[in-house]
Enzyme design. Structure first.
Site, PDB file in Angstrom:
ATOM      1  CG  ASP A 132       3.427   2.707 -12.940  1.00  0.00           C
ATOM      2  OD1 ASP A 132       4.159   2.911 -11.951  1.00  0.00           O
ATOM      3  OD2 ASP A 132       2.462   1.922 -12.922  1.00  0.00           O
ATOM      4  CG  ASP A 158      -0.851  -0.144 -10.819  1.00  0.00           C
ATOM      5  OD1 ASP A 158      -0.330   0.983 -10.688  1.00  0.00           O
ATOM      6  OD2 ASP A 158      -0.219  -1.202 -10.675  1.00  0.00           O
TER       7      ASP A 158
END
Length: 156
Positions: A130, A113
């Site tokens: 995401d 991330d």
């Protein structure tokens, strides 16, 4: 014949584009690229769970659950062709993102991330995949709402 399988082109096109974009941004992150601003930082975090680090207690077993869920969705979509035809781009985006995150789990032990949105509050760190999953769900919902409205209009 070509028109019949146009949805497959859209599905795989969206799949490859999302997968490639997500992996490219992750490679920049892993190479050390960082950026900071008042609203958003590009940083590095390894998420061993799912959204908001939930299920991180499953550790390395989570990747097998992730693999099974993606496999079941692939099988279901190719079995339910009408659903795939209706939402080919959205499901291509969703599965491209899911497979990209799955690859991270096998290679890095978690999902890479990098986006940290922090103006006025601290939001969870997330990645391109995401965002694409959220956009794909929104597309499916919008298409279904308009499809229902169109159907209701024909009944009047």
């Amino acid at each position: 014949m070509a028109k019949t399988f146009k949805f497959i082109f859209y599905f795989w096109g969206a799949f490859v584009l999302v997968f490639a974009l997500d992996q490219w941004v992750k490679s920049l992150t892993l190479a050390g690229f960082r950026w900071q601003s008042e609203y958003l930082d590009l940083t590095y975090a390894l998420n061993t769970g799912v959204a908001f680090s939930m299920l991180s207690f499953l550790e390395h077993n989570l990747k097998y659950l992730h693999l099974a869920l993606i496999g079941v969705l692939f099988i279901y979509l190719f079995w339910q062709r009408t659903l795939l035809k209706t939402h080919s781009i959205a499901f291509g985006m969703m599965l491209g993102a899911g497979v990209s995150n799955l690859l991270d789990r096998f290679i890095h032990g978690g999902v890479v991330d990098m986006f940290f949105w922090h103006k006025w509050f601290n939001f969870a760190i997330f990645n391109v995949a995401d965002v694409m999953i959220n956009i794909s769900v929104a597309l499916i919902l919008i298409q279904e709402i308009f499809k229902k409205r169109k159907k209701d209009d024909r009944m009047d």
